[in-house]
Design a protein around this motif. Structure first.
Motif, PDB file in Angstrom:
ATOM      1  N   ALA A  99       0.627  -1.288  -0.106  1.00 58.93           N
ATOM      2  CA  ALA A  99      -0.080  -0.099  -0.065  1.00 58.93           C
ATOM      3  C   ALA A  99       0.849   1.246  -0.082  1.00 58.93           C
ATOM      4  O   ALA A  99       0.644   2.307  -0.734  1.00 58.93           O
ATOM      5  CB  ALA A  99      -0.935   0.033   1.034  1.00 58.93           C
ATOM      6  N   ARG A 100       1.944   1.311   0.760  1.00 60.58           N
ATOM      7  CA  ARG A 100       2.603   2.452   0.525  1.00 60.58           C
ATOM      8  C   ARG A 100       3.806   2.400  -0.362  1.00 60.58           C
ATOM      9  O   ARG A 100       3.927   3.229  -1.304  1.00 60.58           O
ATOM     10  CB  ARG A 100       3.517   2.710   2.116  1.00 60.58           C
ATOM     11  N   PHE A 101       4.638   1.475  -0.540  1.00 65.46           N
ATOM     12  CA  PHE A 101       5.968   1.428  -1.421  1.00 65.46           C
ATOM     13  C   PHE A 101       5.407   1.220  -2.819  1.00 65.46           C
ATOM     14  O   PHE A 101       6.397   1.564  -3.682  1.00 65.46           O
ATOM     15  CB  PHE A 101       6.906   0.312  -0.774  1.00 65.46           C
ATOM     16  N   SER A 102       4.420   0.722  -3.144  1.00 65.08           N
ATOM     17  CA  SER A 102       3.944   0.536  -4.548  1.00 65.08           C
ATOM     18  C   SER A 102       3.179   1.798  -5.170  1.00 65.08           C
ATOM     19  O   SER A 102       3.029   1.972  -6.499  1.00 65.08           O
ATOM     20  CB  SER A 102       2.897  -0.733  -4.573  1.00 65.08           C
ATOM     21  N   GLY A 103       2.921   2.547  -4.320  1.00 65.86           N
ATOM     22  CA  GLY A 103       2.389   3.926  -4.789  1.00 65.86           C
ATOM     23  C   GLY A 103       3.454   4.733  -5.570  1.00 65.86           C
ATOM     24  O   GLY A 103       4.306   4.969  -5.326  1.00 65.86           O
ATOM     25  N   GLU A 104       2.984   5.097  -6.793  1.00 66.98           N
ATOM     26  CA  GLU A 104       3.756   5.735  -7.758  1.00 66.98           C
ATOM     27  C   GLU A 104       3.320   7.234  -7.548  1.00 66.98           C
ATOM     28  O   GLU A 104       4.558   8.202  -7.899  1.00 66.98           O
ATOM     29  CB  GLU A 104       3.196   5.515  -9.127  1.00 66.98           C
ATOM     30  N   ALA A 105       2.394   7.937  -7.019  1.00 71.36           N
ATOM     31  CA  ALA A 105       2.111   9.342  -6.752  1.00 71.36           C
ATOM     32  C   ALA A 105       1.068   9.634  -6.054  1.00 71.36           C
ATOM     33  O   ALA A 105       0.293   8.672  -5.665  1.00 71.36           O
ATOM     34  CB  ALA A 105       1.754   9.965  -8.005  1.00 71.36           C
ATOM     35  N   ARG A 106       1.018  10.765  -5.346  1.00 72.83           N
ATOM     36  CA  ARG A 106      -0.014  11.360  -4.377  1.00 72.83           C
ATOM     37  C   ARG A 106      -0.442  12.571  -4.697  1.00 72.83           C
ATOM     38  O   ARG A 106       0.483  13.471  -5.024  1.00 72.83           O
ATOM     39  CB  ARG A 106       0.453  11.180  -2.878  1.00 72.83           C
ATOM     40  N   GLU A 107      -1.640  12.907  -4.684  1.00 74.65           N
ATOM     41  CA  GLU A 107      -2.232  14.225  -5.159  1.00 74.65           C
ATOM     42  C   GLU A 107      -2.720  14.552  -3.818  1.00 74.65           C
ATOM     43  O   GLU A 107      -3.855  14.170  -3.382  1.00 74.65           O
ATOM     44  CB  GLU A 107      -3.041  14.029  -6.039  1.00 74.65           C
ATOM     45  N   ASN A 160      15.700   9.287   4.005  1.00 80.74           N
ATOM     46  CA  ASN A 160      17.003   8.988   3.785  1.00 80.74           C
ATOM     47  C   ASN A 160      17.288  10.430   2.716  1.00 80.74           C
ATOM     48  O   ASN A 160      18.408  10.635   2.581  1.00 80.74           O
ATOM     49  CB  ASN A 160      16.961   7.899   2.700  1.00 80.74           C
ATOM     50  N   ASN A 161      16.449  10.968   2.222  1.00 76.08           N
ATOM     51  CA  ASN A 161      16.597  12.073   1.427  1.00 76.08           C
ATOM     52  C   ASN A 161      15.278  13.054   1.261  1.00 76.08           C
ATOM     53  O   ASN A 161      14.249  12.795   1.823  1.00 76.08           O
ATOM     54  CB  ASN A 161      16.954  11.895  -0.127  1.00 76.08           C
ATOM     55  N   PHE A 162      15.629  14.339   0.874  1.00 76.31           N
ATOM     56  CA  PHE A 162      14.343  15.296   0.797  1.00 76.31           C
ATOM     57  C   PHE A 162      14.001  15.474  -0.769  1.00 76.31           C
ATOM     58  O   PHE A 162      13.438  16.409  -0.813  1.00 76.31           O
ATOM     59  CB  PHE A 162      14.640  16.360   1.645  1.00 76.31           C
ATOM     60  N   ASN A 163      14.260  14.514  -1.374  1.00 72.80           N
ATOM     61  CA  ASN A 163      14.165  14.701  -2.987  1.00 72.80           C
ATOM     62  C   ASN A 163      12.586  14.368  -3.217  1.00 72.80           C
ATOM     63  O   ASN A 163      12.120  13.335  -2.922  1.00 72.80           O
ATOM     64  CB  ASN A 163      14.780  14.009  -4.092  1.00 72.80           C
ATOM     65  N   ASN A 185       5.615  12.360  -6.684  1.00 77.25           N
ATOM     66  CA  ASN A 185       6.015  10.970  -6.196  1.00 77.25           C
ATOM     67  C   ASN A 185       5.905  10.532  -4.688  1.00 77.25           C
ATOM     68  O   ASN A 185       5.705   9.460  -4.408  1.00 77.25           O
ATOM     69  CB  ASN A 185       7.260  10.436  -7.052  1.00 77.25           C
ATOM     70  N   ARG A 186       6.271  11.621  -4.001  1.00 74.97           N
ATOM     71  CA  ARG A 186       6.393  11.434  -2.395  1.00 74.97           C
ATOM     72  C   ARG A 186       6.142  13.120  -1.755  1.00 74.97           C
ATOM     73  O   ARG A 186       6.521  13.838  -2.619  1.00 74.97           O
ATOM     74  CB  ARG A 186       7.546  10.827  -2.161  1.00 74.97           C
ATOM     75  N   PHE A 187       5.952  13.050  -0.728  1.00 72.64           N
ATOM     76  CA  PHE A 187       5.525  14.220  -0.048  1.00 72.64           C
ATOM     77  C   PHE A 187       6.546  13.980   1.389  1.00 72.64           C
ATOM     78  O   PHE A 187       6.378  12.761   1.979  1.00 72.64           O
ATOM     79  CB  PHE A 187       4.526  14.681   0.422  1.00 72.64           C
ATOM     80  N   LEU A 188       7.046  15.113   1.824  1.00 77.94           N
ATOM     81  CA  LEU A 188       7.754  15.008   3.073  1.00 77.94           C
ATOM     82  C   LEU A 188       6.826  15.313   4.337  1.00 77.94           C
ATOM     83  O   LEU A 188       5.661  15.984   3.980  1.00 77.94           O
ATOM     84  CB  LEU A 188       8.610  16.120   3.128  1.00 77.94           C
ATOM     85  N   ARG A 189       7.099  15.093   5.488  1.00 83.93           N
ATOM     86  CA  ARG A 189       6.302  15.451   6.670  1.00 83.93           C
ATOM     87  C   ARG A 189       6.095  16.962   6.719  1.00 83.93           C
ATOM     88  O   ARG A 189       6.788  17.800   6.877  1.00 83.93           O
ATOM     89  CB  ARG A 189       6.760  14.997   7.911  1.00 83.93           C
TER      90      ARG A 189
END
Length: 248
Positions: A99-107, A160-163, A185-189
């Motif tokens: 559910a988490r790691f297979s996600g390609e993008a979040r909107e 691990n990174n902020f990219n 593709n991902r968002f930071l806290r």
């Protein structure tokens, strides 16, 4: 053991976030309670992502591994849930889909209202200062030029990174609200709320677009404005590969 995705939507006003926490009511805790009542045994869910206390979602996901044949008809389960949480779908997925790691993008969308509206009190931030949408969109366009968003990640975040790869970034009008719509593709806290809060400073003339760019390049979260409240933020969609589902 078969793996299932459980798609949910919720109004997060009265919850301490999406993921289970000790001594707090969360979306996960009420969904797990409903599943346990219905199936008469505990089922442990894995979250697609976290949303903070008070944040809403039009779409979010859990996965669960179980030999129980989960009922795709969700009416009875929804009868066991509070009115502000709904299970939209249950579908079997391939065993290696996460559910988490297979996600390609979040909107996400962040809703702002500049007028008093009792129907938006818990789902949009009332922001009374005059705003220039052209300046807001100039700031939104700047995001495409960067990948490192350290300045928009709250402190003490274990990553691990902020990219992040920004795919969509724009301010629009929707349902009598001014809305920031962003996809990556991902968002930071705290990233979306930090972006909104800082861009609003530019939109009201407190800082310039150049200042906004400098805040990104500073890679220093003390430069950004994270005061944006949670209740205007919606997770709109989580995107997965098209081939994750089984034929079962």
């Amino acid at each position: 053991m078969p793996r299932y995705f459980i798609e949910v939507a919720y109004k997060g006003t009265h919850y301490s976030g999406f993921q289970v926490q000790q001594n707090a009511i969360t979306i996960q805790s009420v969904v797990e309670d409903a599943l346990q009542i219905f199936y008469r045994q505990p089922l442990q869910l894995t979250c697609s992502s976290r949303t903070d206390a008070g944040v809403h979602a039009l779409q979010n996901f859990y996965h669960v591994d179980t030999d129980l044949p989960l009922d795709k008809k969700v009416y009875n389960l929804n009868a066991l849930l509070p009115n502000d949480v709904v299970i939209k779908n249950i579908a079997q997925v391939k065993d290696n889909v996460h559910a988490r790691f297979s996600g390609e993008a979040r909107e996400y969308k962040y809703f702002i209202t500049q007028d008093k509206n009792p129907f938006l009190e818990e789902t949009a931030w009332r922001y009374v200062f005059p705003l220039d949408i052209e300046i807001l969109n100039a700031c939104a366009a700047v995001l495409f030029e960067y990948q490192d968003f350290t300045s928009f990640s709250k402190k003490h975040t274990q990553v691990n990174n902020f990219n992040c790869d920004i795919m969509l970034s724009q301010w629009i009008y929707e349902n009598d609200c001014l809305v920031f719509n962003v996809k990556a593709n991902r968002f930071l806290r705290g990233m979306v709320r930090g972006l909104v809060g800082t861009m609003l400073l530019a939109g009201r003339g407190t800082i310039s677009v150049a200042d906004f760019r400098n805040i990104i390049e500073a890679k220093d979260c003390t430069k950004a404005n994270f005061s944006t409240p949670a209740h205007g933020l919606f997770l709109v969609k989580v995107t997965y590969p098209d081939d994750i589902y089984t034929l079962a």
